[in-house]
Write a protein that holds these residues in place. Structure first.
Motif, mmCIF file in Angstrom:
data_model
loop_
_atom_site.group_PDB
_atom_site.id
_atom_site.type_symbol
_atom_site.label_atom_id
_atom_site.label_comp_id
_atom_site.label_asym_id
_atom_site.label_seq_id
_atom_site.Cartn_x
_atom_site.Cartn_y
_atom_site.Cartn_z
ATOM 1 N N LYS A 155 -1.902 0.747 8.355
ATOM 2 C CA LYS A 155 -2.232 0.396 7.373
ATOM 3 C C LYS A 155 -3.745 1.080 7.148
ATOM 4 C CE LYS A 155 -3.328 -1.891 3.387
ATOM 5 N NZ LYS A 155 -4.706 -1.785 3.064
ATOM 6 N N ARG A 156 -4.660 1.417 8.067
ATOM 7 C CA ARG A 156 -5.757 1.877 8.116
ATOM 8 C C ARG A 156 -5.500 3.417 7.833
ATOM 9 N NH1 ARG A 156 -7.387 -1.377 12.742
ATOM 10 N NH2 ARG A 156 -8.633 -3.094 12.274
ATOM 11 N N GLU A 157 -4.469 3.889 8.764
ATOM 12 C CA GLU A 157 -4.180 5.422 8.631
ATOM 13 C C GLU A 157 -3.770 5.514 7.355
ATOM 14 O OE1 GLU A 157 -0.924 8.466 10.656
ATOM 15 O OE2 GLU A 157 -1.604 6.573 11.443
ATOM 16 N N LEU A 158 -2.730 4.690 6.630
ATOM 17 C CA LEU A 158 -2.488 4.987 5.269
ATOM 18 C C LEU A 158 -3.571 4.845 4.188
ATOM 19 C CD1 LEU A 158 -0.100 5.330 3.578
ATOM 20 C CD2 LEU A 158 0.041 2.945 3.279
ATOM 21 N N ASP A 159 -4.677 4.156 4.525
ATOM 22 C CA ASP A 159 -5.769 3.865 3.887
ATOM 23 C C ASP A 159 -6.547 5.264 3.619
ATOM 24 O OD1 ASP A 159 -4.878 1.640 2.685
ATOM 25 O OD2 ASP A 159 -6.208 0.426 3.951
ATOM 26 N N ARG A 160 -6.847 5.721 5.055
ATOM 27 C CA ARG A 160 -7.828 7.146 5.390
ATOM 28 C C ARG A 160 -7.065 8.310 4.470
ATOM 29 N NH1 ARG A 160 -8.512 4.786 10.423
ATOM 30 N NH2 ARG A 160 -6.649 6.184 11.058
ATOM 31 N N ALA B 223 0.794 -1.330 -0.154
ATOM 32 C CA ALA B 223 0.023 -0.010 -0.050
ATOM 33 C C ALA B 223 0.979 1.342 -0.075
ATOM 34 C CB ALA B 223 -0.900 0.026 1.127
ATOM 35 N N GLN B 224 1.979 1.138 0.654
ATOM 36 C CA GLN B 224 2.678 2.435 0.806
ATOM 37 C C GLN B 224 3.538 2.624 -0.496
ATOM 38 O OE1 GLN B 224 6.347 2.250 3.068
ATOM 39 N NE2 GLN B 224 6.253 4.260 3.666
#
Length: 470
Positions: free
Chosen positions: A170-175, A92-93
Protein backbone atom coordinates in the motif's frame (compact mmCIF):
# COMPACT_ATOMS: atom_id res chain seq x y z
CA UNK A 1 -6.36 -6.85 -7.37
CA UNK A 2 -7.62 -10.15 -6.01
CA UNK A 3 -11.18 -10.17 -4.71
CA UNK A 4 -11.78 -6.62 -6.05
CA UNK A 5 -15.49 -5.73 -6.23
CA UNK A 6 -16.88 -4.71 -9.65
CA UNK A 7 -15.75 -1.20 -10.56
CA UNK A 8 -17.76 1.61 -12.17
CA UNK A 9 -17.14 1.96 -15.87
CA UNK A 10 -14.86 4.76 -17.01
CA UNK A 11 -16.74 7.46 -18.94
CA UNK A 12 -13.88 7.61 -21.43
CA UNK A 13 -12.68 4.03 -21.92
CA UNK A 14 -15.08 1.14 -22.67
CA UNK A 15 -15.24 -1.46 -19.91
CA UNK A 16 -14.32 -4.22 -22.33
CA UNK A 17 -10.88 -2.72 -22.72
CA UNK A 18 -10.12 -2.87 -18.96
CA UNK A 19 -11.38 -6.14 -17.49
CA UNK A 20 -11.20 -6.47 -13.73
CA UNK A 21 -8.46 -8.88 -12.61
CA UNK A 22 -9.70 -12.32 -11.69
CA UNK A 23 -9.41 -13.42 -8.10
CA UNK A 24 -7.39 -16.50 -7.32
CA UNK A 25 -9.43 -19.58 -6.41
CA UNK A 26 -10.56 -19.49 -2.82
CA UNK A 27 -12.31 -22.40 -1.13
CA UNK A 28 -15.88 -22.06 0.10
CA UNK A 29 -14.99 -22.11 3.84
CA UNK A 30 -12.25 -19.55 3.25
CA UNK A 31 -14.60 -17.24 1.30
CA UNK A 32 -17.10 -17.45 4.15
CA UNK A 33 -14.43 -16.70 6.70
CA UNK A 34 -13.15 -13.74 4.63
CA UNK A 35 -16.68 -12.42 4.22
CA UNK A 36 -17.30 -12.69 7.97
CA UNK A 37 -14.02 -10.96 8.72
CA UNK A 38 -14.74 -8.02 6.37
CA UNK A 39 -18.24 -7.75 7.82
CA UNK A 40 -16.84 -7.65 11.35
CA UNK A 41 -14.29 -5.02 10.35
CA UNK A 42 -17.11 -2.85 9.01
CA UNK A 43 -19.17 -3.01 12.24
CA UNK A 44 -19.18 -0.07 14.62
CA UNK A 45 -16.71 -0.31 17.45
CA UNK A 46 -19.36 -0.75 20.17
CA UNK A 47 -21.01 -3.63 18.33
CA UNK A 48 -17.68 -5.32 17.71
CA UNK A 49 -16.80 -5.14 21.38
CA UNK A 50 -20.15 -6.63 22.31
CA UNK A 51 -19.79 -9.69 20.08
CA UNK A 52 -17.54 -11.83 22.40
CA UNK A 53 -20.02 -11.41 25.24
CA UNK A 54 -22.86 -12.42 22.98
CA UNK A 55 -21.01 -15.57 21.91
CA UNK A 56 -20.08 -16.39 25.54
CA UNK A 57 -23.65 -16.11 26.67
CA UNK A 58 -25.08 -18.32 23.95
CA UNK A 59 -23.68 -21.58 25.32
CA UNK A 60 -23.25 -23.01 21.80
CA UNK A 61 -19.47 -23.54 21.86
CA UNK A 62 -16.79 -24.54 24.30
CA UNK A 63 -14.21 -22.01 25.35
CA UNK A 64 -10.82 -22.94 26.66
CA UNK A 65 -9.33 -20.58 29.14
CA UNK A 66 -5.78 -19.54 29.68
CA UNK A 67 -3.09 -19.42 27.05
CA UNK A 68 -5.14 -20.89 24.18
CA UNK A 69 -7.78 -18.21 24.44
CA UNK A 70 -5.21 -15.46 24.57
CA UNK A 71 -3.55 -16.84 21.44
CA UNK A 72 -6.93 -17.11 19.73
CA UNK A 73 -7.73 -13.47 20.58
CA UNK A 74 -4.35 -12.30 19.29
CA UNK A 75 -4.80 -14.32 16.10
CA UNK A 76 -8.28 -12.85 15.61
CA UNK A 77 -6.89 -9.34 16.11
CA UNK A 78 -4.18 -10.05 13.53
CA UNK A 79 -6.84 -11.35 11.17
CA UNK A 80 -8.93 -8.20 11.63
CA UNK A 81 -5.89 -5.96 11.04
CA UNK A 82 -4.98 -7.90 7.90
CA UNK A 83 -8.56 -7.62 6.62
CA UNK A 84 -8.50 -3.87 7.16
CA UNK A 85 -5.15 -3.59 5.33
CA UNK A 86 -6.56 -5.72 2.49
CA UNK A 87 -9.61 -3.47 2.19
CA UNK A 88 -7.53 -0.28 2.19
CA UNK A 89 -5.20 -1.65 -0.48
CA UNK A 90 -8.12 -2.77 -2.63
CA UNK A 91 -9.76 0.66 -2.39
CA UNK A 92 -6.52 2.50 -3.20
CA UNK A 93 -5.85 0.26 -6.21
CA UNK A 94 -9.37 0.79 -7.52
CA UNK A 95 -9.06 4.58 -7.23
CA UNK A 96 -5.65 4.59 -8.87
CA UNK A 97 -6.88 2.42 -11.73
CA UNK A 98 -9.44 5.12 -12.54
CA UNK A 99 -6.63 7.69 -12.63
CA UNK A 100 -4.59 5.48 -14.96
CA UNK A 101 -7.59 5.08 -17.27
CA UNK A 102 -7.99 8.87 -17.30
CA UNK A 103 -4.33 9.34 -18.21
CA UNK A 104 -4.36 6.74 -20.98
CA UNK A 105 -7.54 8.21 -22.47
CA UNK A 106 -5.92 11.65 -22.74
CA UNK A 107 -2.17 11.15 -22.97
CA UNK A 108 -0.13 8.90 -25.27
CA UNK A 109 3.27 10.33 -24.33
CA UNK A 110 6.22 8.13 -23.26
CA UNK A 111 5.67 9.25 -19.67
CA UNK A 112 2.06 8.07 -19.79
CA UNK A 113 3.08 4.71 -21.26
CA UNK A 114 5.67 4.29 -18.51
CA UNK A 115 2.98 5.04 -15.91
CA UNK A 116 0.79 2.26 -17.32
CA UNK A 117 3.68 -0.20 -17.26
CA UNK A 118 4.57 0.78 -13.69
CA UNK A 119 0.96 0.37 -12.58
CA UNK A 120 0.87 -3.11 -14.06
CA UNK A 121 4.02 -3.99 -12.12
CA UNK A 122 2.57 -2.68 -8.86
CA UNK A 123 -0.69 -4.51 -9.55
CA UNK A 124 1.20 -7.77 -10.01
CA UNK A 125 2.83 -7.21 -6.62
CA UNK A 126 -0.61 -6.47 -5.13
CA UNK A 127 -1.98 -9.72 -6.55
CA UNK A 128 0.93 -11.59 -5.03
CA UNK A 129 0.50 -10.28 -1.48
CA UNK A 130 -3.29 -10.56 -1.72
CA UNK A 131 -2.96 -14.23 -2.65
CA UNK A 132 -0.66 -14.78 0.32
CA UNK A 133 -3.16 -13.04 2.58
CA UNK A 134 -6.05 -15.24 1.40
CA UNK A 135 -3.91 -18.34 1.81
CA UNK A 136 -3.24 -17.31 5.41
CA UNK A 137 -6.95 -16.79 6.05
CA UNK A 138 -7.78 -20.19 4.48
CA UNK A 139 -5.11 -22.00 6.44
CA UNK A 140 -6.56 -21.36 9.91
CA UNK A 141 -10.11 -21.62 11.24
CA UNK A 142 -10.04 -19.43 14.31
CA UNK A 143 -13.63 -20.42 15.19
CA UNK A 144 -12.80 -24.08 15.85
CA UNK A 145 -13.60 -25.16 19.40
CA UNK A 146 -10.51 -27.32 19.62
CA UNK A 147 -8.09 -24.70 18.25
CA UNK A 148 -4.76 -25.29 19.90
CA UNK A 149 -2.57 -22.50 21.21
CA UNK A 150 0.25 -23.41 18.82
CA UNK A 151 -2.11 -23.24 15.81
CA UNK A 152 -3.47 -19.88 17.00
CA UNK A 153 0.10 -18.60 17.39
CA UNK A 154 0.99 -19.75 13.88
CA UNK A 155 -2.16 -18.07 12.54
CA UNK A 156 -1.26 -14.83 14.29
CA UNK A 157 2.27 -14.94 12.82
CA UNK A 158 1.04 -15.68 9.28
CA UNK A 159 -1.73 -13.06 9.38
CA UNK A 160 0.59 -10.44 10.86
CA UNK A 161 3.09 -11.12 8.08
CA UNK A 162 0.28 -10.86 5.50
CA UNK A 163 -0.87 -7.57 7.02
CA UNK A 164 2.67 -6.18 6.93
CA UNK A 165 3.06 -7.20 3.28
CA UNK A 166 -0.27 -5.59 2.40
CA UNK A 167 0.72 -2.41 4.23
CA UNK A 168 4.11 -2.24 2.52
CA UNK A 169 2.57 -2.66 -0.92
CA UNK A 170 0.00 0.00 0.00
CA UNK A 171 2.86 2.40 0.74
CA UNK A 172 4.44 1.50 -2.61
CA UNK A 173 1.11 2.13 -4.33
CA UNK A 174 0.74 5.48 -2.56
CA UNK A 175 4.21 6.58 -3.63
CA UNK A 176 3.45 5.60 -7.19
CA UNK A 177 0.16 7.50 -7.04
CA UNK A 178 1.96 10.61 -5.78
CA UNK A 179 4.37 10.41 -8.72
CA UNK A 180 1.42 10.56 -11.13
CA UNK A 181 0.49 14.07 -10.00
CA UNK A 182 1.73 15.93 -13.12
CA UNK A 183 0.22 13.40 -15.52
CA UNK A 184 -3.11 13.40 -13.73
CA UNK A 185 -3.12 17.20 -13.60
CA UNK A 186 -2.45 17.39 -17.33
CA UNK A 187 -5.16 14.83 -18.07
CA UNK A 188 -7.71 16.56 -15.87
CA UNK A 189 -6.88 19.90 -17.50
CA UNK A 190 -7.53 18.46 -20.93
CA UNK A 191 -10.74 16.83 -19.78
CA UNK A 192 -11.86 20.14 -18.30
CA UNK A 193 -11.20 21.79 -21.67
CA UNK A 194 -12.98 19.12 -23.67
CA UNK A 195 -16.65 19.94 -23.09
CA UNK A 196 -16.25 23.75 -23.49
CA UNK A 197 -14.17 23.26 -26.64
CA UNK A 198 -16.76 21.01 -28.25
CA UNK A 199 -19.53 23.41 -27.28
CA UNK A 200 -17.62 26.36 -28.78
CA UNK A 201 -17.27 24.43 -32.02
CA UNK A 202 -20.99 23.71 -32.13
CA UNK A 203 -21.92 27.29 -31.35
CA UNK A 204 -19.43 28.52 -33.95
CA UNK A 205 -21.01 26.34 -36.62
CA UNK A 206 -24.46 27.57 -35.63
CA UNK A 207 -23.36 31.22 -35.78
CA UNK A 208 -21.75 30.68 -39.20
CA UNK A 209 -24.92 29.02 -40.49
CA UNK A 210 -27.08 31.88 -39.22
CA UNK A 211 -24.76 34.49 -40.77
CA UNK A 212 -24.87 32.64 -44.08
CA UNK A 213 -28.67 32.52 -44.00
CA UNK A 214 -28.79 36.28 -43.37
CA UNK A 215 -26.46 36.97 -46.31
CA UNK A 216 -28.52 34.82 -48.63
CA UNK A 217 -31.61 36.63 -47.46
CA UNK A 218 -30.07 39.88 -48.72
CA UNK A 219 -29.71 38.46 -52.24
CA UNK A 220 -26.07 37.32 -52.12
CA UNK A 221 -25.40 33.67 -52.92
CA UNK A 222 -22.11 33.15 -51.02
CA UNK A 223 -21.63 29.75 -52.64
CA UNK A 224 -17.96 29.50 -51.66
CA UNK A 225 -18.79 30.13 -48.00
CA UNK A 226 -21.62 27.60 -48.14
CA UNK A 227 -19.21 24.99 -49.52
CA UNK A 228 -16.69 25.69 -46.76
CA UNK A 229 -19.37 25.37 -44.11
CA UNK A 230 -20.68 22.12 -45.62
CA UNK A 231 -17.15 20.67 -45.49
CA UNK A 232 -17.26 20.99 -41.69
CA UNK A 233 -20.28 18.65 -41.46
CA UNK A 234 -18.23 15.42 -41.11
CA UNK A 235 -16.11 17.08 -38.44
CA UNK A 236 -19.23 17.90 -36.44
CA UNK A 237 -20.32 14.27 -36.73
CA UNK A 238 -17.03 13.12 -35.20
CA UNK A 239 -17.38 15.66 -32.40
CA UNK A 240 -20.85 14.31 -31.63
CA UNK A 241 -19.49 10.75 -31.55
CA UNK A 242 -17.38 11.80 -28.59
CA UNK A 243 -13.87 11.50 -27.23
CA UNK A 244 -14.44 7.90 -26.21
CA UNK A 245 -14.35 6.91 -29.87
CA UNK A 246 -11.83 9.39 -31.26
CA UNK A 247 -9.62 10.18 -28.26
CA UNK A 248 -9.43 13.28 -26.10
CA UNK A 249 -6.40 15.00 -27.73
CA UNK A 250 -7.78 14.41 -31.20
CA UNK A 251 -11.23 15.65 -30.20
CA UNK A 252 -9.76 18.77 -28.61
CA UNK A 253 -7.72 19.53 -31.73
CA UNK A 254 -10.73 18.90 -33.96
CA UNK A 255 -12.98 21.12 -31.85
CA UNK A 256 -10.51 24.01 -31.93
CA UNK A 257 -9.99 23.67 -35.68
CA UNK A 258 -13.74 23.55 -36.38
CA UNK A 259 -14.32 26.58 -34.16
CA UNK A 260 -11.63 28.58 -36.00
CA UNK A 261 -12.88 27.66 -39.46
CA UNK A 262 -16.50 28.30 -38.52
CA UNK A 263 -15.54 31.69 -37.11
CA UNK A 264 -13.75 32.56 -40.35
CA UNK A 265 -16.88 31.67 -42.34
CA UNK A 266 -19.04 33.72 -40.01
CA UNK A 267 -16.80 36.79 -40.24
CA UNK A 268 -16.61 36.62 -44.03
CA UNK A 269 -20.36 36.09 -44.31
CA UNK A 270 -21.12 39.08 -42.12
CA UNK A 271 -18.64 41.20 -44.08
CA UNK A 272 -19.88 40.08 -47.47
CA UNK A 273 -22.41 42.91 -48.00
CA UNK A 274 -19.69 45.42 -47.09
CA UNK A 275 -17.27 43.65 -49.42
CA UNK A 276 -19.76 43.80 -52.27
CA UNK A 277 -20.28 47.52 -51.69
CA UNK A 278 -16.51 48.07 -51.56
CA UNK A 279 -16.05 46.27 -54.88
CA UNK A 280 -18.80 48.39 -56.42
CA UNK A 281 -17.07 51.53 -55.18
CA UNK A 282 -13.68 50.41 -56.55
CA UNK A 283 -15.21 49.64 -59.93
CA UNK A 284 -16.53 53.18 -60.21
CA UNK A 285 -13.39 54.79 -58.81
CA UNK A 286 -10.97 52.89 -61.05
CA UNK A 287 -13.09 53.54 -64.15
CA UNK A 288 -13.03 57.27 -63.37
CA UNK A 289 -9.26 57.13 -62.86
CA UNK A 290 -8.76 55.31 -66.16
CA UNK A 291 -10.71 57.99 -67.95
CA UNK A 292 -8.67 60.73 -66.29
CA UNK A 293 -5.42 59.00 -67.27
CA UNK A 294 -6.60 58.82 -70.85
CA UNK A 295 -6.95 62.62 -70.83
CA UNK A 296 -3.56 63.11 -69.14
CA UNK A 297 -1.85 60.73 -71.55
CA UNK A 298 -3.00 62.91 -74.43
CA UNK A 299 -0.96 65.75 -72.93
CA UNK A 300 2.31 63.80 -72.94
CA UNK A 301 2.97 64.34 -76.66
CA UNK A 302 3.03 68.16 -76.39
CA UNK A 303 5.43 67.85 -73.44
CA UNK A 304 7.73 65.61 -75.46
CA UNK A 305 7.60 68.07 -78.36
CA UNK A 306 8.83 70.88 -76.11
CA UNK A 307 11.57 68.67 -74.68
CA UNK A 308 12.77 67.77 -78.17
CA UNK A 309 12.78 71.41 -79.22
CA UNK A 310 14.65 72.87 -76.24
CA UNK A 311 16.94 70.17 -74.85
CA UNK A 312 19.48 67.62 -76.00
CA UNK A 313 18.26 64.17 -77.03
CA UNK A 314 19.71 62.56 -73.89
CA UNK A 315 17.23 64.58 -71.85
CA UNK A 316 14.10 63.02 -73.37
CA UNK A 317 14.89 59.83 -75.32
CA UNK A 318 13.90 57.51 -72.46
CA UNK A 319 10.40 59.13 -72.46
CA UNK A 320 9.59 58.41 -76.11
CA UNK A 321 7.58 55.28 -75.27
CA UNK A 322 5.31 56.98 -72.71
CA UNK A 323 2.36 57.85 -75.00
CA UNK A 324 2.12 54.33 -76.46
CA UNK A 325 2.62 52.69 -73.06
CA UNK A 326 -0.10 54.87 -71.53
CA UNK A 327 -2.53 54.00 -74.30
CA UNK A 328 -1.90 50.25 -74.00
CA UNK A 329 -2.13 50.26 -70.22
CA UNK A 330 -5.39 52.18 -70.18
CA UNK A 331 -6.92 49.83 -72.74
CA UNK A 332 -5.81 46.80 -70.71
CA UNK A 333 -7.17 48.38 -67.53
CA UNK A 334 -10.56 48.98 -69.14
CA UNK A 335 -10.68 45.34 -70.31
CA UNK A 336 -9.89 44.09 -66.78
CA UNK A 337 -12.54 46.43 -65.39
CA UNK A 338 -15.16 44.81 -67.61
CA UNK A 339 -14.04 41.36 -66.43
CA UNK A 340 -14.19 42.53 -62.83
CA UNK A 341 -17.71 43.82 -63.39
CA UNK A 342 -18.77 40.42 -64.74
CA UNK A 343 -17.15 38.63 -61.78
CA UNK A 344 -18.95 40.90 -59.36
CA UNK A 345 -22.28 40.26 -61.07
CA UNK A 346 -21.63 36.51 -60.78
CA UNK A 347 -20.64 37.07 -57.13
CA UNK A 348 -17.19 35.61 -57.73
CA UNK A 349 -15.72 37.85 -55.07
CA UNK A 350 -12.10 36.58 -55.09
CA UNK A 351 -11.94 36.91 -58.89
CA UNK A 352 -13.37 40.42 -58.80
CA UNK A 353 -10.90 41.47 -56.11
CA UNK A 354 -7.90 40.04 -58.03
CA UNK A 355 -8.96 41.75 -61.27
CA UNK A 356 -9.38 45.09 -59.55
CA UNK A 357 -5.88 44.75 -58.08
CA UNK A 358 -4.53 44.20 -61.62
CA UNK A 359 -6.35 47.30 -62.84
CA UNK A 360 -4.90 49.37 -60.04
CA UNK A 361 -1.35 48.20 -60.80
CA UNK A 362 -1.77 49.08 -64.50
CA UNK A 363 -3.08 52.54 -63.69
CA UNK A 364 -0.31 53.16 -61.16
CA UNK A 365 2.33 52.34 -63.78
CA UNK A 366 0.63 54.59 -66.31
CA UNK A 367 0.30 57.42 -63.81
CA UNK A 368 4.02 57.25 -62.99
CA UNK A 369 4.99 57.28 -66.67
CA UNK A 370 2.69 60.19 -67.55
CA UNK A 371 3.84 62.14 -64.51
CA UNK A 372 7.49 61.49 -65.36
CA UNK A 373 7.22 63.45 -68.62
CA UNK A 374 5.81 66.57 -66.96
CA UNK A 375 8.21 66.27 -64.03
CA UNK A 376 11.16 65.99 -66.41
CA UNK A 377 10.23 69.21 -68.21
CA UNK A 378 9.75 71.05 -64.91
CA UNK A 379 13.15 70.00 -63.50
CA UNK A 380 14.98 70.76 -66.74
CA UNK A 381 13.40 74.21 -66.91
CA UNK A 382 14.54 74.91 -63.35
CA UNK A 383 18.15 73.80 -63.85
CA UNK A 384 18.42 75.57 -67.19
CA UNK A 385 17.31 78.78 -65.56
CA UNK A 386 19.56 78.50 -62.47
CA UNK A 387 21.97 75.51 -62.29
CA UNK A 388 23.75 77.13 -59.33
CA UNK A 389 20.90 76.23 -57.00
CA UNK A 390 21.43 72.53 -57.67
CA UNK A 391 25.21 72.95 -57.31
CA UNK A 392 24.91 74.75 -53.97
CA UNK A 393 22.47 72.16 -52.64
CA UNK A 394 24.90 69.35 -53.42
CA UNK A 395 27.99 71.18 -52.09
CA UNK A 396 26.19 71.90 -48.82
CA UNK A 397 25.44 68.18 -48.37
CA UNK A 398 29.12 67.34 -48.96
CA UNK A 399 30.44 69.97 -46.53
CA UNK A 400 27.96 68.93 -43.84
CA UNK A 401 29.15 65.30 -44.14
CA UNK A 402 32.81 66.41 -44.01
CA UNK A 403 32.22 68.34 -40.77
CA UNK A 404 30.55 65.31 -39.25
CA UNK A 405 33.46 63.08 -40.30
CA UNK A 406 35.97 65.44 -38.61
CA UNK A 407 33.98 65.96 -35.41
CA UNK A 408 36.16 64.93 -32.44
CA UNK A 409 39.01 63.77 -34.76
CA UNK A 410 42.30 65.20 -36.03
CA UNK A 411 42.13 63.19 -39.24
CA UNK A 412 39.05 61.64 -40.81
CA UNK A 413 38.53 57.92 -41.06
CA UNK A 414 39.65 56.78 -44.54
CA UNK A 415 36.44 54.80 -44.87
CA UNK A 416 34.56 58.12 -44.67
CA UNK A 417 37.04 60.50 -46.27
CA UNK A 418 37.57 58.57 -49.50
CA UNK A 419 33.92 58.45 -50.67
CA UNK A 420 33.46 62.13 -49.71
CA UNK A 421 36.54 63.13 -51.78
CA UNK A 422 35.15 61.09 -54.67
CA UNK A 423 31.82 62.90 -54.30
CA UNK A 424 33.57 66.29 -54.64
CA UNK A 425 35.33 65.17 -57.81
CA UNK A 426 32.13 63.73 -59.24
CA UNK A 427 30.27 66.99 -58.63
CA UNK A 428 33.03 68.95 -60.38
CA UNK A 429 32.76 66.67 -63.41
CA UNK A 430 28.97 67.12 -63.48
CA UNK A 431 29.36 70.89 -63.42
CA UNK A 432 31.75 70.59 -66.37
CA UNK A 433 29.02 68.98 -68.50
CA UNK A 434 27.05 72.23 -68.38
CA UNK A 435 29.63 73.89 -70.64
CA UNK A 436 28.96 73.89 -74.35
CA UNK A 437 26.16 74.84 -76.66
CA UNK A 438 23.75 72.03 -75.78
CA UNK A 439 24.40 70.98 -72.18
CA UNK A 440 23.03 67.64 -70.98
CA UNK A 441 21.00 69.03 -68.10
CA UNK A 442 19.43 65.67 -67.35
CA UNK A 443 22.83 64.02 -66.90
CA UNK A 444 23.80 66.88 -64.61
CA UNK A 445 20.66 66.37 -62.50
CA UNK A 446 21.11 62.60 -62.22
CA UNK A 447 24.78 63.03 -61.26
CA UNK A 448 24.07 65.58 -58.50
CA UNK A 449 21.32 63.37 -57.14
CA UNK A 450 23.68 60.37 -57.14
CA UNK A 451 26.31 62.44 -55.28
CA UNK A 452 23.79 63.37 -52.58
CA UNK A 453 22.79 59.72 -52.18
CA UNK A 454 26.44 58.70 -51.72
CA UNK A 455 26.94 61.45 -49.12
CA UNK A 456 23.83 60.34 -47.25
CA UNK A 457 25.19 56.80 -47.08
CA UNK A 458 28.49 58.05 -45.61
CA UNK A 459 26.63 60.09 -42.97
CA UNK A 460 24.59 57.03 -42.01
CA UNK A 461 27.77 54.95 -41.71
CA UNK A 462 29.48 57.57 -39.50
CA UNK A 463 26.50 57.66 -37.13
CA UNK A 464 26.26 53.86 -36.98
CA UNK A 465 29.98 53.57 -36.17
CA UNK A 466 29.76 56.13 -33.39
CA UNK A 467 26.63 54.53 -32.03
CA UNK A 468 28.51 51.25 -31.82
CA UNK A 469 31.43 52.92 -30.02
CA UNK A 470 33.95 52.58 -32.88
Amino acid sequence: MTATPPQPESPLVPRAHHPAPRAPHVGRPARHALRDTLALAALPLVVALALPAAFAGGGTRRWFGGRAENQRAEAQAAKDAAAAAFYELDTAQRDLRISIETITAVDDSPAARRAVADFQAVSARIDEVSHQYIQAVDAYDLDRDDLEASAASQARTALTRAKDDLTNVKRELDRFGDSLGPLIGKAETQLARLAPAVERARQGLLAASNALDAVRGSGLTADDLAARLAALGPELTKLNQGAGQHGVPQTLERAERVAQQAEAVRVEAERLPERAAEIDHRLVSLRTRAQALTTRAEQVEPVLSELRRRFAAACWQDLQHVPDLAERNVEQAELKLREARAARDDQRWPDATALLSTVRALLNTTDESVSAAGDRLRRLNAVQKDPQQEIDRTRFAIRDAQRLAMAGRNTPDPRHARPLDDAVARLDRAIGTLEGRHPDYWHFLTETEAVRQTVAQVVSQIRDDRGAGH
